[in-house]
Design a protein around this motif. Sequence first.
Motif, PDB file in Angstrom:
ATOM      1  N   GLN A   1      41.833  35.415  27.610  1.00 35.83           N
ATOM      2  CA  GLN A   1      41.818  36.881  27.705  1.00 35.83           C
ATOM      3  C   GLN A   1      42.260  37.456  26.375  1.00 35.83           C
TER       4      GLN A   1
ATOM      5  N   ARG B   1      44.339  35.173  23.883  1.00 39.90           N
ATOM      6  CA  ARG B   1      45.282  34.124  24.300  1.00 39.90           C
ATOM      7  C   ARG B   1      44.468  32.845  24.460  1.00 39.90           C
TER       8      ARG B   1
ATOM      9  N   GLU C   1      51.345  36.439  41.444  1.00 42.37           N
ATOM     10  CA  GLU C   1      50.019  35.935  41.094  1.00 42.37           C
ATOM     11  C   GLU C   1      49.312  36.890  40.139  1.00 42.37           C
ATOM     12  N   SER C   2      48.689  36.294  39.132  1.00 40.28           N
ATOM     13  CA  SER C   2      47.792  37.048  38.263  1.00 40.28           C
ATOM     14  C   SER C   2      46.371  36.716  38.698  1.00 40.28           C
ATOM     15  N   VAL C   3      45.380  37.283  38.016  1.00 44.47           N
ATOM     16  CA  VAL C   3      43.997  36.966  38.362  1.00 44.47           C
ATOM     17  C   VAL C   3      43.811  35.448  38.331  1.00 44.47           C
ATOM     18  N   LYS C   4      44.414  34.837  37.327  1.00 44.31           N
ATOM     19  CA  LYS C   4      44.118  33.445  37.029  1.00 44.31           C
ATOM     20  C   LYS C   4      45.086  32.455  37.684  1.00 44.31           C
TER      21      LYS C   4
ATOM     22  N   ASP D   1      54.101  38.989  30.514  1.00 47.58           N
ATOM     23  CA  ASP D   1      53.105  38.938  29.448  1.00 47.58           C
ATOM     24  C   ASP D   1      52.321  37.625  29.505  1.00 47.58           C
ATOM     25  N   GLN D   2      53.027  36.541  29.771  1.00 43.81           N
ATOM     26  CA  GLN D   2      52.371  35.239  29.871  1.00 43.81           C
ATOM     27  C   GLN D   2      51.434  35.187  31.084  1.00 43.81           C
TER      28      GLN D   2
ATOM     29  N   GLY E   1      49.837  37.738  32.576  1.00 44.34           N
ATOM     30  CA  GLY E   1      48.710  38.678  32.565  1.00 44.34           C
ATOM     31  C   GLY E   1      48.799  39.603  33.767  1.00 44.34           C
ATOM     32  N   ASP E   2      47.702  40.328  34.047  1.00 46.60           N
ATOM     33  CA  ASP E   2      47.698  41.329  35.112  1.00 46.60           C
ATOM     34  C   ASP E   2      48.203  40.757  36.433  1.00 46.60           C
TER      35      ASP E   2
ATOM     36  N   PRO F   1      41.066  36.903  42.887  1.00 38.44           N
ATOM     37  CA  PRO F   1      40.879  38.334  43.088  1.00 38.44           C
ATOM     38  C   PRO F   1      39.554  38.746  42.436  1.00 38.44           C
TER      39      PRO F   1
ATOM     40  N   VAL G   1      48.560  40.749  40.249  1.00 41.55           N
ATOM     41  CA  VAL G   1      47.753  41.329  41.328  1.00 41.55           C
ATOM     42  C   VAL G   1      48.372  41.124  42.707  1.00 41.55           C
ATOM     43  N   TYR G   2      49.404  40.316  42.782  1.00 44.80           N
ATOM     44  CA  TYR G   2      49.974  40.034  44.112  1.00 44.80           C
ATOM     45  C   TYR G   2      51.382  39.485  43.948  1.00 44.80           C
TER      46      TYR G   2
END
Lengths: 373, 129
Positions: A35, A23, B61-64, B34-35, B37-38, A326, B40-41
Amino acid sequence: MVAPALDLKKTPLNDLHRKLGGRMVEFGGWDMPVQYAAGTIGEHLRTRTHAGLFDVSHMGEIDVRGPEAIAFVNKLASNDASKLIDGQAQYSALTTPQGTVIDDLLVYRFAEDHLLLVVNAGTTDKDWGWISSHQTGEAVKLENVSAQYCQIAIQGPQAISILQMLTETPLHEIKYYHFVRGQVDGVDSIISRTGYTGEDGFEVYAPPDKAEQLWSKILDAGNYGSEEGVLPCGLAARNTLRLEAGMCLYGHEIDETTTLLEANLGWITKLNKGDFIGREALAKQKEERIKRKLVGFEVTDRGIARDHQDILIDGQKVGIVTSGSPAPFLKKNIGMGYVPVEFANVEQNIEIDVRGKPVSAKIVALPFYKRAK
Amino acid sequence: MASVPDNLHYSKDHEWVRVEGDIAVIGITDHAQDQLGDVVYVELPKAGDEFAANDSFGSVESVKAVSEIFTPVTGKITETNDSLNDEPEKVNKDPYGDGWMIKMTMKSPGEVDSLLTAAEYEDFTKAEE
Protein backbone atom coordinates in the motif's frame (compact mmCIF):
# COMPACT_ATOMS: atom_id res chain seq x y z
CA MET A 1 11.39 1.17 6.47
CA VAL A 2 12.46 -2.44 6.44
CA ALA A 3 15.35 -3.11 4.07
CA PRO A 4 14.52 -5.62 1.36
CA ALA A 5 16.03 -9.05 1.68
CA LEU A 6 18.91 -9.18 -0.75
CA ASP A 7 17.51 -11.95 -2.87
CA LEU A 8 14.14 -10.30 -3.56
CA LYS A 9 13.56 -9.26 -7.15
CA LYS A 10 12.75 -5.64 -7.86
CA THR A 11 10.66 -4.10 -10.60
CA PRO A 12 12.08 -1.03 -12.38
CA LEU A 13 9.71 1.08 -10.26
CA ASN A 14 11.09 -0.06 -6.90
CA ASP A 15 12.81 3.26 -6.08
CA LEU A 16 9.71 5.23 -7.05
CA HIS A 17 7.48 3.08 -4.84
CA ARG A 18 9.67 3.89 -1.88
CA LYS A 19 9.69 7.60 -2.73
CA LEU A 20 5.88 7.54 -2.95
CA GLY A 21 5.66 6.08 0.55
CA GLY A 22 4.99 2.52 -0.54
CA ARG A 23 5.11 -0.03 2.26
CA MET A 24 7.19 -2.80 0.75
CA VAL A 25 6.53 -6.51 1.31
CA GLU A 26 7.68 -9.78 -0.18
CA PHE A 27 5.30 -11.18 -2.80
CA GLY A 28 6.16 -14.24 -4.87
CA GLY A 29 9.87 -13.50 -4.51
CA TRP A 30 9.42 -9.80 -5.36
CA ASP A 31 9.82 -6.67 -3.27
CA MET A 32 6.47 -4.95 -3.89
CA PRO A 33 4.35 -2.16 -2.39
CA VAL A 34 1.40 -3.52 -0.41
CA GLN A 35 0.00 0.00 0.00
CA TYR A 36 1.00 3.65 -0.25
CA ALA A 37 0.29 6.55 2.10
CA ALA A 38 -3.40 6.80 1.11
CA GLY A 39 -4.01 3.30 2.48
CA THR A 40 -5.74 0.29 0.98
CA ILE A 41 -9.29 1.58 1.40
CA GLY A 42 -8.47 4.94 -0.17
CA GLU A 43 -6.68 3.30 -3.07
CA HIS A 44 -9.48 0.81 -3.64
CA LEU A 45 -12.21 3.47 -3.61
CA ARG A 46 -10.28 5.83 -5.86
CA THR A 47 -9.91 3.08 -8.44
CA ARG A 48 -13.68 2.49 -8.40
CA THR A 49 -14.59 6.17 -8.58
CA HIS A 50 -11.71 7.71 -10.55
CA ALA A 51 -8.49 5.84 -11.34
CA GLY A 52 -5.76 3.73 -9.78
CA LEU A 53 -2.25 2.99 -11.05
CA PHE A 54 -0.64 -0.39 -10.45
CA ASP A 55 2.89 -1.68 -11.02
CA VAL A 56 2.46 -5.19 -12.36
CA SER A 57 5.94 -5.46 -13.82
CA HIS A 58 6.54 -8.55 -11.72
CA MET A 59 4.23 -10.55 -14.02
CA GLY A 60 6.06 -12.93 -16.35
CA GLU A 61 6.01 -12.85 -20.16
CA ILE A 62 6.78 -15.78 -22.42
CA ASP A 63 7.10 -15.35 -26.17
CA VAL A 64 5.91 -18.15 -28.46
CA ARG A 65 6.93 -17.75 -32.10
CA GLY A 66 6.77 -19.98 -35.12
CA PRO A 67 4.30 -21.54 -37.55
CA GLU A 68 2.95 -23.88 -34.87
CA ALA A 69 2.65 -21.27 -32.11
CA ILE A 70 -1.14 -21.56 -31.88
CA ALA A 71 -1.13 -25.35 -31.97
CA PHE A 72 1.54 -25.44 -29.28
CA VAL A 73 -0.32 -23.10 -26.93
CA ASN A 74 -3.55 -24.99 -27.60
CA LYS A 75 -1.85 -28.18 -26.42
CA LEU A 76 -0.97 -26.61 -23.05
CA ALA A 77 -3.72 -24.13 -22.32
CA SER A 78 -7.43 -24.76 -21.82
CA ASN A 79 -8.99 -21.94 -23.83
CA ASP A 80 -8.99 -22.04 -27.64
CA ALA A 81 -6.13 -19.88 -28.93
CA SER A 82 -7.20 -20.58 -32.52
CA LYS A 83 -10.20 -18.31 -31.95
CA LEU A 84 -7.98 -15.27 -31.39
CA ILE A 85 -7.48 -12.65 -34.06
CA ASP A 86 -4.43 -10.41 -34.32
CA GLY A 87 -4.58 -7.82 -31.56
CA GLN A 88 -6.81 -9.87 -29.29
CA ALA A 89 -6.12 -11.29 -25.83
CA GLN A 90 -7.69 -14.27 -24.10
CA TYR A 91 -7.91 -15.49 -20.52
CA SER A 92 -6.75 -19.09 -20.29
CA ALA A 93 -5.09 -21.62 -17.98
CA LEU A 94 -2.22 -24.08 -18.06
CA THR A 95 -3.58 -27.39 -16.85
CA THR A 96 -2.13 -30.57 -15.41
CA PRO A 97 -3.15 -33.98 -16.81
CA GLN A 98 -5.66 -34.04 -13.92
CA GLY A 99 -7.30 -30.82 -15.11
CA THR A 100 -5.99 -28.81 -12.18
CA VAL A 101 -4.32 -25.47 -12.64
CA ILE A 102 -0.60 -24.82 -13.10
CA ASP A 103 -1.32 -21.15 -13.68
CA ASP A 104 -3.87 -18.80 -15.16
CA LEU A 105 -2.65 -16.49 -17.90
CA LEU A 106 -3.42 -14.12 -20.72
CA VAL A 107 -2.63 -15.18 -24.29
CA TYR A 108 -1.96 -12.25 -26.63
CA ARG A 109 -2.00 -12.81 -30.38
CA PHE A 110 0.31 -10.51 -32.34
CA ALA A 111 0.25 -12.67 -35.47
CA GLU A 112 -0.61 -16.20 -36.48
CA ASP A 113 2.97 -17.16 -35.68
CA HIS A 114 3.49 -14.99 -32.61
CA LEU A 115 1.75 -15.25 -29.25
CA LEU A 116 2.75 -13.75 -25.92
CA LEU A 117 1.80 -15.48 -22.67
CA VAL A 118 1.48 -13.28 -19.58
CA VAL A 119 1.74 -15.34 -16.41
CA ASN A 120 1.78 -14.78 -12.66
CA ALA A 121 4.93 -13.50 -10.98
CA GLY A 122 5.32 -16.27 -8.43
CA THR A 123 4.77 -18.99 -11.02
CA THR A 124 6.87 -17.65 -13.91
CA ASP A 125 9.76 -20.05 -13.36
CA LYS A 126 7.45 -23.02 -12.88
CA ASP A 127 5.45 -22.09 -15.99
CA TRP A 128 8.58 -21.62 -18.05
CA GLY A 129 9.83 -25.05 -16.97
CA TRP A 130 6.48 -26.66 -17.75
CA ILE A 131 6.02 -24.97 -21.11
CA SER A 132 9.55 -25.49 -22.36
CA SER A 133 9.54 -29.14 -21.28
CA HIS A 134 6.50 -29.76 -23.49
CA GLN A 135 8.10 -28.58 -26.68
CA THR A 136 8.36 -31.90 -28.48
CA GLY A 137 9.22 -31.16 -32.04
CA GLU A 138 6.72 -28.35 -32.74
CA ALA A 139 8.05 -25.58 -34.93
CA VAL A 140 8.06 -22.96 -32.18
CA LYS A 141 10.68 -20.83 -30.53
CA LEU A 142 10.11 -20.09 -26.87
CA GLU A 143 11.67 -17.24 -24.98
CA ASN A 144 11.22 -16.03 -21.42
CA VAL A 145 11.04 -12.29 -22.09
CA SER A 146 9.89 -11.26 -18.59
CA ALA A 147 12.87 -8.96 -18.13
CA GLN A 148 12.10 -7.12 -21.39
CA TYR A 149 8.86 -5.58 -20.15
CA CYS A 150 7.58 -3.37 -17.44
CA GLN A 151 3.81 -3.55 -17.03
CA ILE A 152 1.74 -0.70 -15.67
CA ALA A 153 -2.03 -0.96 -15.21
CA ILE A 154 -4.25 2.12 -15.16
CA GLN A 155 -7.71 1.15 -14.02
CA GLY A 156 -10.96 2.92 -13.25
CA PRO A 157 -13.61 5.04 -14.99
CA GLN A 158 -11.08 7.80 -15.74
CA ALA A 159 -8.31 5.48 -16.93
CA ILE A 160 -9.16 6.05 -20.59
CA SER A 161 -9.16 9.85 -20.40
CA ILE A 162 -5.91 9.92 -18.39
CA LEU A 163 -4.04 7.58 -20.70
CA GLN A 164 -5.44 9.33 -23.79
CA MET A 165 -3.57 12.49 -22.76
CA LEU A 166 -0.32 10.62 -23.34
CA THR A 167 -1.01 8.83 -26.60
CA GLU A 168 -2.30 9.52 -30.10
CA THR A 169 -3.68 6.00 -30.33
CA PRO A 170 -7.49 6.33 -30.22
CA LEU A 171 -8.10 4.33 -27.07
CA HIS A 172 -11.88 4.13 -27.42
CA GLU A 173 -11.33 2.04 -30.54
CA ILE A 174 -9.60 -0.68 -28.54
CA LYS A 175 -12.24 -3.17 -27.52
CA TYR A 176 -12.20 -5.04 -24.19
CA TYR A 177 -9.57 -7.79 -24.31
CA HIS A 178 -7.94 -6.31 -27.39
CA PHE A 179 -4.63 -4.48 -27.72
CA VAL A 180 -2.58 -2.37 -30.08
CA ARG A 181 1.03 -1.33 -30.43
CA GLY A 182 1.30 2.40 -29.91
CA GLN A 183 3.32 5.09 -28.25
CA VAL A 184 2.65 6.31 -24.74
CA ASP A 185 4.53 9.54 -24.06
CA GLY A 186 6.71 8.67 -27.05
CA VAL A 187 7.55 5.21 -25.69
CA ASP A 188 6.82 2.18 -27.89
CA SER A 189 4.26 0.19 -25.91
CA ILE A 190 1.65 -2.48 -26.06
CA ILE A 191 -1.64 -0.94 -24.96
CA SER A 192 -4.10 -3.60 -23.81
CA ARG A 193 -7.65 -3.01 -22.66
CA THR A 194 -7.48 -5.52 -19.84
CA GLY A 195 -7.24 -5.49 -16.07
CA TYR A 196 -7.85 -7.17 -12.76
CA THR A 197 -10.10 -4.75 -10.91
CA GLY A 198 -13.57 -5.05 -12.42
CA GLU A 199 -13.17 -1.58 -13.92
CA ASP A 200 -12.49 -0.37 -17.43
CA GLY A 201 -8.81 0.23 -17.91
CA PHE A 202 -5.59 -0.55 -19.65
CA GLU A 203 -2.41 -2.48 -19.11
CA VAL A 204 0.64 -0.94 -20.76
CA TYR A 205 3.69 -3.06 -21.58
CA ALA A 206 6.88 -1.11 -22.29
CA PRO A 207 10.66 -1.40 -22.03
CA PRO A 208 11.70 -1.48 -18.35
CA ASP A 209 14.04 1.51 -18.68
CA LYS A 210 10.97 3.62 -19.55
CA ALA A 211 8.93 2.47 -16.56
CA GLU A 212 9.69 5.45 -14.32
CA GLN A 213 8.92 7.87 -17.14
CA LEU A 214 5.55 6.28 -17.91
CA TRP A 215 4.56 5.88 -14.28
CA SER A 216 5.40 9.52 -13.47
CA LYS A 217 3.68 10.85 -16.60
CA ILE A 218 0.51 8.91 -15.86
CA LEU A 219 0.48 10.20 -12.27
CA ASP A 220 0.89 13.76 -13.59
CA ALA A 221 -1.77 13.34 -16.27
CA GLY A 222 -4.12 11.90 -13.65
CA ASN A 223 -3.60 14.82 -11.21
CA TYR A 224 -1.97 12.67 -8.55
CA GLY A 225 -2.07 14.58 -5.29
CA SER A 226 -5.43 16.21 -5.90
CA GLU A 227 -8.57 15.00 -4.19
CA GLU A 228 -9.97 13.33 -7.27
CA GLY A 229 -6.67 12.41 -8.84
CA VAL A 230 -5.24 9.03 -9.73
CA LEU A 231 -3.67 7.13 -6.82
CA PRO A 232 -0.86 4.59 -6.99
CA CYS A 233 -2.26 1.35 -5.58
CA GLY A 234 -0.51 -1.48 -3.79
CA LEU A 235 -1.03 -5.22 -3.81
CA ALA A 236 -3.62 -5.06 -1.01
CA ALA A 237 -5.97 -2.89 -3.08
CA ARG A 238 -5.28 -5.02 -6.15
CA ASN A 239 -6.45 -8.01 -4.12
CA THR A 240 -9.61 -6.43 -2.71
CA LEU A 241 -10.56 -5.02 -6.12
CA ARG A 242 -10.23 -8.38 -7.85
CA LEU A 243 -12.07 -10.11 -5.01
CA GLU A 244 -15.05 -7.72 -5.27
CA ALA A 245 -15.02 -8.43 -9.01
CA GLY A 246 -15.14 -12.17 -8.24
CA MET A 247 -11.90 -12.96 -10.05
CA CYS A 248 -9.69 -15.91 -9.15
CA LEU A 249 -6.21 -15.41 -7.72
CA TYR A 250 -3.68 -18.12 -8.36
CA GLY A 251 -2.62 -19.82 -5.12
CA HIS A 252 -5.99 -18.97 -3.56
CA GLU A 253 -9.03 -19.97 -5.65
CA ILE A 254 -6.99 -22.00 -8.14
CA ASP A 255 -3.93 -24.15 -7.83
CA GLU A 256 -2.75 -27.66 -8.63
CA THR A 257 -5.43 -29.17 -6.34
CA THR A 258 -8.44 -27.44 -7.94
CA THR A 259 -9.84 -28.11 -11.39
CA LEU A 260 -11.05 -25.46 -13.79
CA LEU A 261 -14.61 -26.75 -13.61
CA GLU A 262 -14.69 -26.55 -9.81
CA ALA A 263 -13.45 -22.94 -10.05
CA ASN A 264 -16.28 -21.82 -12.39
CA LEU A 265 -13.78 -21.64 -15.23
CA GLY A 266 -15.72 -23.88 -17.57
CA TRP A 267 -15.96 -20.87 -19.88
CA ILE A 268 -12.21 -21.09 -20.58
CA THR A 269 -12.28 -24.89 -20.79
CA LYS A 270 -12.80 -25.71 -24.46
CA LEU A 271 -13.25 -29.47 -24.47
CA ASN A 272 -14.13 -29.57 -28.18
CA LYS A 273 -11.14 -27.67 -29.55
CA GLY A 274 -8.97 -30.80 -29.85
CA ASP A 275 -6.71 -32.47 -27.34
CA PHE A 276 -4.87 -30.56 -24.62
CA ILE A 277 -3.17 -31.57 -21.40
CA GLY A 278 -5.95 -32.22 -18.88
CA ARG A 279 -8.75 -32.42 -21.46
CA GLU A 280 -9.57 -36.03 -20.76
CA ALA A 281 -9.77 -35.52 -17.00
CA LEU A 282 -11.90 -32.41 -17.40
CA ALA A 283 -14.26 -34.11 -19.88
CA LYS A 284 -14.69 -36.96 -17.43
CA GLN A 285 -15.30 -34.59 -14.54
CA LYS A 286 -17.84 -32.67 -16.59
CA GLU A 287 -19.70 -35.87 -17.39
CA GLU A 288 -19.62 -37.15 -13.82
CA ARG A 289 -20.43 -33.68 -12.44
CA ILE A 290 -18.18 -31.79 -10.08
CA LYS A 291 -18.46 -32.56 -6.37
CA ARG A 292 -17.44 -29.16 -5.04
CA LYS A 293 -17.70 -25.68 -6.40
CA LEU A 294 -16.24 -22.24 -5.83
CA VAL A 295 -18.82 -19.85 -4.39
CA GLY A 296 -18.95 -16.31 -3.12
CA PHE A 297 -20.27 -15.48 0.34
CA GLU A 298 -21.13 -12.47 2.40
CA VAL A 299 -20.64 -12.41 6.16
CA THR A 300 -23.95 -11.51 7.82
CA ASP A 301 -22.65 -11.34 11.42
CA ARG A 302 -19.99 -9.07 12.77
CA GLY A 303 -16.61 -10.48 11.79
CA ILE A 304 -14.23 -10.85 8.88
CA ALA A 305 -13.59 -14.14 7.10
CA ARG A 306 -9.96 -14.78 6.18
CA ASP A 307 -8.12 -17.12 3.83
CA HIS A 308 -7.89 -20.78 4.93
CA GLN A 309 -10.67 -20.62 7.51
CA ASP A 310 -13.18 -23.46 7.58
CA ILE A 311 -16.66 -23.16 6.09
CA LEU A 312 -19.25 -24.85 8.34
CA ILE A 313 -22.82 -26.04 7.91
CA ASP A 314 -24.63 -27.28 11.04
CA GLY A 315 -21.32 -27.10 12.84
CA GLN A 316 -19.60 -29.49 10.43
CA LYS A 317 -16.71 -28.45 8.21
CA VAL A 318 -17.81 -28.55 4.56
CA GLY A 319 -15.16 -26.42 2.90
CA ILE A 320 -12.43 -23.82 3.05
CA VAL A 321 -12.24 -20.08 2.48
CA THR A 322 -9.87 -19.33 -0.42
CA SER A 323 -10.04 -15.53 -0.08
CA GLY A 324 -11.71 -13.56 2.69
CA SER A 325 -11.55 -9.82 3.24
CA PRO A 326 -13.44 -6.63 3.88
CA ALA A 327 -14.80 -5.27 0.58
CA PRO A 328 -14.11 -1.52 0.78
CA PHE A 329 -16.49 -0.40 -1.97
CA LEU A 330 -19.36 -2.74 -1.07
CA LYS A 331 -18.77 -2.10 2.63
CA LYS A 332 -19.34 -5.75 3.45
CA ASN A 333 -17.13 -8.59 4.54
CA ILE A 334 -16.95 -11.07 1.69
CA GLY A 335 -15.10 -14.12 0.57
CA MET A 336 -14.85 -17.02 -1.81
CA GLY A 337 -14.40 -20.66 -1.03
CA TYR A 338 -15.18 -24.21 -2.01
CA VAL A 339 -18.28 -26.05 -0.80
CA PRO A 340 -19.91 -29.35 -1.87
CA VAL A 341 -22.22 -28.74 -4.86
CA GLU A 342 -25.30 -29.67 -2.84
CA PHE A 343 -24.72 -26.54 -0.76
CA ALA A 344 -23.53 -24.29 -3.59
CA ASN A 345 -26.74 -22.30 -3.87
CA VAL A 346 -27.37 -18.60 -3.47
CA GLU A 347 -28.95 -17.84 -0.07
CA GLN A 348 -27.56 -21.02 1.48
CA ASN A 349 -26.63 -20.19 5.07
CA ILE A 350 -23.12 -21.13 6.13
CA GLU A 351 -20.80 -20.27 8.97
CA ILE A 352 -17.15 -19.33 8.88
CA ASP A 353 -14.90 -20.55 11.67
CA VAL A 354 -13.21 -17.27 12.55
CA ARG A 355 -10.46 -18.28 14.95
CA GLY A 356 -12.71 -20.69 16.80
CA LYS A 357 -15.85 -18.59 16.67
CA PRO A 358 -18.58 -19.51 14.15
CA VAL A 359 -19.66 -16.41 12.23
CA SER A 360 -22.82 -16.46 10.07
CA ALA A 361 -22.58 -15.94 6.33
CA LYS A 362 -24.62 -16.70 3.25
CA ILE A 363 -23.75 -17.70 -0.26
CA VAL A 364 -24.31 -14.92 -2.80
CA ALA A 365 -24.02 -14.66 -6.57
CA LEU A 366 -20.67 -13.86 -8.17
CA PRO A 367 -19.36 -11.34 -8.99
CA PHE A 368 -19.97 -9.32 -5.84
CA TYR A 369 -19.37 -6.12 -7.80
CA LYS A 370 -20.20 -5.31 -11.38
CA ARG A 371 -19.52 -1.86 -12.75
CA ALA A 372 -22.29 0.09 -14.45
CA LYS A 373 -21.55 0.12 -18.19
CA MET B 1 7.41 9.70 12.76
CA ALA B 2 4.92 7.94 15.02
CA SER B 3 3.87 9.87 18.09
CA VAL B 4 4.83 8.47 21.53
CA PRO B 5 3.34 10.60 24.35
CA ASP B 6 5.52 10.88 27.47
CA ASN B 7 2.74 10.32 29.99
CA LEU B 8 1.92 6.75 28.93
CA HIS B 9 3.35 3.29 29.62
CA TYR B 10 4.06 0.97 26.69
CA SER B 11 4.22 -2.76 26.06
CA LYS B 12 6.43 -4.60 23.60
CA ASP B 13 3.20 -5.75 21.91
CA HIS B 14 2.53 -2.08 21.05
CA GLU B 15 -0.22 -1.34 23.55
CA TRP B 16 -0.25 1.80 25.69
CA VAL B 17 -1.56 2.24 29.24
CA ARG B 18 -2.71 5.50 30.78
CA VAL B 19 -3.17 5.36 34.55
CA GLU B 20 -6.19 7.27 35.84
CA GLY B 21 -6.33 6.58 39.59
CA ASP B 22 -6.74 2.82 39.95
CA ILE B 23 -8.03 2.52 36.38
CA ALA B 24 -5.83 1.63 33.41
CA VAL B 25 -6.98 2.94 30.00
CA ILE B 26 -5.55 0.78 27.22
CA GLY B 27 -5.21 1.09 23.47
CA ILE B 28 -2.71 0.45 20.68
CA THR B 29 0.12 2.83 19.79
CA ASP B 30 0.39 5.19 16.86
CA HIS B 31 3.21 2.99 15.54
CA ALA B 32 0.94 -0.07 15.74
CA GLN B 33 -1.96 1.56 13.91
CA ASP B 34 0.42 2.83 11.25
CA GLN B 35 1.85 -0.65 10.72
CA LEU B 36 -1.65 -2.17 10.55
CA GLY B 37 -3.09 0.28 8.04
CA ASP B 38 -6.82 1.08 7.85
CA VAL B 39 -8.48 -0.52 10.87
CA VAL B 40 -11.82 -2.02 9.83
CA TYR B 41 -12.81 -4.13 12.82
CA VAL B 42 -12.08 -4.23 16.53
CA GLU B 43 -13.19 -7.11 18.74
CA LEU B 44 -13.28 -6.25 22.43
CA PRO B 45 -14.19 -8.15 25.62
CA LYS B 46 -17.15 -7.40 27.90
CA ALA B 47 -17.19 -5.38 31.10
CA GLY B 48 -16.55 -7.75 33.99
CA ASP B 49 -14.14 -9.99 32.07
CA GLU B 50 -10.88 -10.57 33.90
CA PHE B 51 -7.43 -10.82 32.36
CA ALA B 52 -3.91 -11.47 33.57
CA ALA B 53 -1.06 -9.38 32.20
CA ASN B 54 -0.11 -10.40 28.64
CA ASP B 55 -3.45 -12.16 28.03
CA SER B 56 -5.06 -11.60 24.66
CA PHE B 57 -8.18 -9.49 25.23
CA GLY B 58 -9.32 -9.08 21.64
CA SER B 59 -8.23 -8.39 18.10
CA VAL B 60 -7.88 -5.52 15.70
CA GLU B 61 -8.19 -6.09 11.97
CA SER B 62 -7.07 -4.11 8.96
CA VAL B 63 -8.09 -4.89 5.39
CA LYS B 64 -5.12 -7.18 5.12
CA ALA B 65 -4.41 -8.60 8.56
CA VAL B 66 -5.61 -9.61 12.02
CA SER B 67 -3.60 -8.70 15.12
CA GLU B 68 -4.27 -9.90 18.63
CA ILE B 69 -4.20 -7.30 21.36
CA PHE B 70 -2.86 -8.01 24.84
CA THR B 71 -3.53 -6.49 28.25
CA PRO B 72 -0.27 -5.11 29.63
CA VAL B 73 -1.67 -5.35 33.17
CA THR B 74 -3.80 -7.69 35.31
CA GLY B 75 -7.34 -6.70 36.19
CA LYS B 76 -11.06 -6.56 35.47
CA ILE B 77 -12.67 -4.73 32.53
CA THR B 78 -14.85 -1.82 33.65
CA GLU B 79 -15.65 -0.33 30.26
CA THR B 80 -14.98 -0.91 26.57
CA ASN B 81 -15.00 1.62 23.76
CA ASP B 82 -18.14 0.43 21.96
CA SER B 83 -18.00 3.34 19.53
CA LEU B 84 -15.25 1.38 17.74
CA ASN B 85 -17.93 -1.03 16.51
CA ASP B 86 -19.19 1.60 14.10
CA GLU B 87 -16.09 3.75 13.81
CA PRO B 88 -13.03 1.49 13.96
CA GLU B 89 -11.12 4.15 12.01
CA LYS B 90 -10.83 6.11 15.29
CA VAL B 91 -7.95 3.74 16.09
CA ASN B 92 -6.06 5.19 13.11
CA LYS B 93 -7.10 8.79 13.58
CA ASP B 94 -6.64 9.14 17.33
CA PRO B 95 -4.95 6.06 18.80
CA TYR B 96 -4.26 7.69 22.20
CA GLY B 97 -7.62 9.49 22.46
CA ASP B 98 -10.92 8.47 20.84
CA GLY B 99 -9.33 5.22 19.72
CA TRP B 100 -8.87 3.87 23.27
CA MET B 101 -10.08 0.29 23.66
CA ILE B 102 -10.63 -0.83 27.25
CA LYS B 103 -10.58 0.40 30.83
CA MET B 104 -9.55 -1.97 33.63
CA THR B 105 -9.27 -1.85 37.38
CA MET B 106 -5.70 -2.83 38.13
CA LYS B 107 -5.12 -5.71 40.49
CA SER B 108 -1.45 -4.80 41.00
CA PRO B 109 -0.86 -1.16 40.03
CA GLY B 110 2.88 -1.75 40.36
CA GLU B 111 2.77 -3.73 37.09
CA VAL B 112 2.90 -0.57 35.02
CA ASP B 113 6.40 0.11 36.35
CA SER B 114 7.68 -2.93 34.48
CA LEU B 115 6.35 -1.51 31.19
CA LEU B 116 8.41 0.63 28.81
CA THR B 117 8.68 4.39 29.14
CA ALA B 118 8.05 6.56 26.09
CA ALA B 119 11.79 6.83 25.40
CA GLU B 120 12.30 3.08 25.82
CA TYR B 121 9.35 2.31 23.54
CA GLU B 122 10.69 4.65 20.89
CA ASP B 123 14.05 2.87 21.00
CA PHE B 124 12.25 -0.48 20.91
CA THR B 125 10.29 0.35 17.74
CA LYS B 126 13.42 1.69 16.06
CA ALA B 127 15.31 -1.51 16.90
CA GLU B 128 12.42 -3.56 15.48
CA GLU B 129 12.67 -1.81 12.11
